[in-house]
Design a protein around this motif. Structure first.
Motif, mmCIF file in Angstrom:
data_model
loop_
_atom_site.group_PDB
_atom_site.id
_atom_site.type_symbol
_atom_site.label_atom_id
_atom_site.label_comp_id
_atom_site.label_asym_id
_atom_site.label_seq_id
_atom_site.Cartn_x
_atom_site.Cartn_y
_atom_site.Cartn_z
ATOM 1 N N UNK A 81 -26.559 -68.751 148.992
ATOM 2 C CA UNK A 81 -27.033 -68.553 150.360
ATOM 3 C C UNK A 81 -27.860 -69.739 150.836
ATOM 4 N N UNK A 82 -28.410 -70.514 149.921
ATOM 5 C CA UNK A 82 -29.145 -71.724 150.279
ATOM 6 C C UNK A 82 -28.486 -72.986 149.740
ATOM 7 N N UNK A 83 -27.866 -72.887 148.543
ATOM 8 C CA UNK A 83 -27.421 -74.094 147.856
ATOM 9 C C UNK A 83 -25.970 -74.452 148.085
ATOM 10 N N UNK A 84 -25.213 -73.625 148.817
ATOM 11 C CA UNK A 84 -23.808 -73.967 149.010
ATOM 12 C C UNK A 84 -23.705 -75.162 149.959
ATOM 13 N N UNK A 85 -22.574 -75.768 149.921
ATOM 14 C CA UNK A 85 -22.361 -76.970 150.745
ATOM 15 C C UNK A 85 -22.674 -76.685 152.213
ATOM 16 N N UNK A 86 -22.210 -75.528 152.701
ATOM 17 C CA UNK A 86 -22.376 -75.211 154.113
ATOM 18 C C UNK A 86 -23.793 -74.837 154.495
ATOM 19 N N UNK A 87 -24.542 -74.248 153.557
ATOM 20 C CA UNK A 87 -25.880 -73.767 153.891
ATOM 21 C C UNK A 87 -26.962 -74.831 153.723
ATOM 22 N N UNK A 88 -26.710 -75.773 152.821
ATOM 23 C CA UNK A 88 -27.744 -76.741 152.478
ATOM 24 C C UNK A 88 -28.375 -77.469 153.675
ATOM 25 N N UNK A 89 -27.589 -77.845 154.664
ATOM 26 C CA UNK A 89 -28.218 -78.551 155.787
ATOM 27 C C UNK A 89 -29.279 -77.699 156.499
ATOM 28 N N UNK A 90 -29.048 -76.403 156.576
ATOM 29 C CA UNK A 90 -30.000 -75.526 157.253
ATOM 30 C C UNK A 90 -31.216 -75.265 156.374
ATOM 31 N N UNK A 91 -30.977 -74.986 155.101
ATOM 32 C CA UNK A 91 -32.076 -74.595 154.225
ATOM 33 C C UNK A 91 -32.762 -75.790 153.573
ATOM 34 N N UNK A 92 -32.161 -76.963 153.693
ATOM 35 C CA UNK A 92 -32.677 -78.169 153.052
ATOM 36 C C UNK A 92 -32.779 -78.025 151.541
ATOM 37 N N UNK A 93 -31.934 -77.144 150.984
ATOM 38 C CA UNK A 93 -31.841 -77.060 149.531
ATOM 39 C C UNK A 93 -30.892 -78.158 149.059
ATOM 40 N N UNK A 94 -30.922 -78.451 147.768
ATOM 41 C CA UNK A 94 -30.021 -79.449 147.219
ATOM 42 C C UNK A 94 -28.647 -78.786 147.069
ATOM 43 N N UNK A 95 -27.639 -79.339 147.697
ATOM 44 C CA UNK A 95 -26.314 -78.722 147.590
ATOM 45 C C UNK A 95 -25.813 -78.848 146.152
ATOM 46 N N UNK A 96 -25.169 -77.799 145.647
ATOM 47 C CA UNK A 96 -24.641 -77.871 144.286
ATOM 48 C C UNK A 96 -23.696 -79.057 144.200
ATOM 49 N N UNK A 97 -23.704 -79.732 143.054
ATOM 50 C CA UNK A 97 -22.916 -80.957 142.953
ATOM 51 C C UNK A 97 -21.439 -80.612 142.751
#
Lengths: 156, 199
Positions: A81-97
């Protein structure tokens, strides 16, 4: 021949028992095996949101935030919900590699790879505690620095 | 047809004819007292159905949702404040409360006793039930959460940076409301499809 082997075996067994009796178990302390230990209370994980250093390049990074109540099951994966490629820009989490989208044959999948679905298999929160078991791991940088012939202060 | 109309007219006249036996004062007072009693009973019933005990008197709730709540921060926390079922599910304002109650009675009779009498059926209906709550809270700007929490009294310097960043970027700007980000805060989430799993 047979007798000698038996004596040797008995000697080993005795030595083993002795060693066991002397060594204090790091988790159990001196509590006898038959008794139940009283584990220390659970502590809150560190929640400072500062990403930590990795000990080697392919180490799964440790989690710099608490994960209490984050549901990861058949229904939902809260981490994504935070770390997926699509969500990362909103949550500023590190996108999974990208490795998280690869199957074991190295094919890239459109969705997160099933073998990377249960994040806590590899990523865990941390806490400031005294390690129960010693660790003599040495960072590869340190080895390079200490290597004979290495120019001083090349790295870090 | 004409007879019916006549009858109606007669009753109408009777109702509005001044009373011969009771004084005006008695009627007004009596009416007032009856009103108070009715109002009181109504609100008492409302209060009774507004307790956690009532919610949990039906086993669908006791078996399915309650054990989940018990594992969350809203059941036990360092502050010792517990959120009960009605705190999150029944609006505090009177008109909204009545509206919700009417809706709830439909849920109670229609959904619960009729269709959701097993764990499997509960799981099947769970997404729809959850959507109901999300829609409601989205529409009222998470009013129930705000009965206890408020954006105004949040000190983000005391929150974790992750929380503070999100709150200042999306909550304080009014772009999103609590329930947009805090789904599943009190219960396990139903299968939400790809929404919370992939890319």
């Amino acid at each position: 021949m047979r007798a000698a082997a038996l004596i040797l075996l008995a000697a080993f067994a005795a030595a083993g028992t002795l060693a066991y009796a002397q060594q204090e178990d790091r988790m159990r302390g001196t509590v006898p095996v038959a008794d139940e230990t009283r584990p220390p209370p659970l502590r809150n994980p560190e929640n400072k949101d500062v990403r930590r250093e990795r000990a080697y390049s392919m180490q799964p990074p440790t989690i710099p935030h608490k994960i209490d109540g984050y549901q990861v099951d058949l229904n939902v994966n809260a981490c994504l919900g935070c770390h997926s490629r699509g969500r990362a820009p909103v949550t500023q989490a590190v996108a999974v590699s990208v490795s998280h989208y690869m199957d074991r044959d190295g094919n890239f999948l459109a969705e997160i790879s099933p073998r990377r679905y249960f994040c806590e298999q590899c990523h865990v929160p941390q806490d400031e505690v005294k390690p129960l078991v010693g660790n003599r791991f040495v960072d590869v940088d340190e080895i390079l620095r200490g290597a004979p012939g290495a120019p001083a202060a090349t790295r870090k | 047809m004409g007879g019916l109309v006549d009858l109606a007219k007669r009753y109408w006249a009777t109702i509005w004819r001044p009373s011969r036996h009771f004084s005006l004062a008695f009627l007004v007072l009596g009416g007032f007292i009856a009103g108070v009693v009715f109002w009181g009973a109504f609100n008492t019933a409302l209060e009774l159905t507004n307790t956690e005990t009532f919610c949990l008197s039906c086993h669908e709730m006791r078996d399915n949702v309650y054990p989940e709540l018990q594992r969350t921060i809203h059941y036990s926390n360092r502050s010792g404040v517990r959120a009960k079922c009605p705190d999150c599910h029944v609006p505090h304002e009177w008109t909204a409360k009545i509206a919700r109650k009417m809706q709830a009675s439909k849920e109670v009779w229609g959904k619960i006793f009729g269709t959701i009498d097993t764990r499997e059926k509960f799981v099947d209906h769970r997404l729809a039930l959850a959507r109901n709550e999300w829609d409601r809270m989205k529409a009222n700007n998470s009013l129930e959460c705000r009965n206890c929490h408020s954006a105004e009294s949040m000190d983000i310097t005391r929150q974790s940076p992750r929380a503070g960043n999100m709150h200042s970027a999306y909550l304080f700007t009014g772009e999103r409301t609590c329930i947009d980000c805090h789904k599943g805060i009190a219960h396990r989430l139903p299968d939400m499809g790809a929404a919370l799993k992939s890319p």
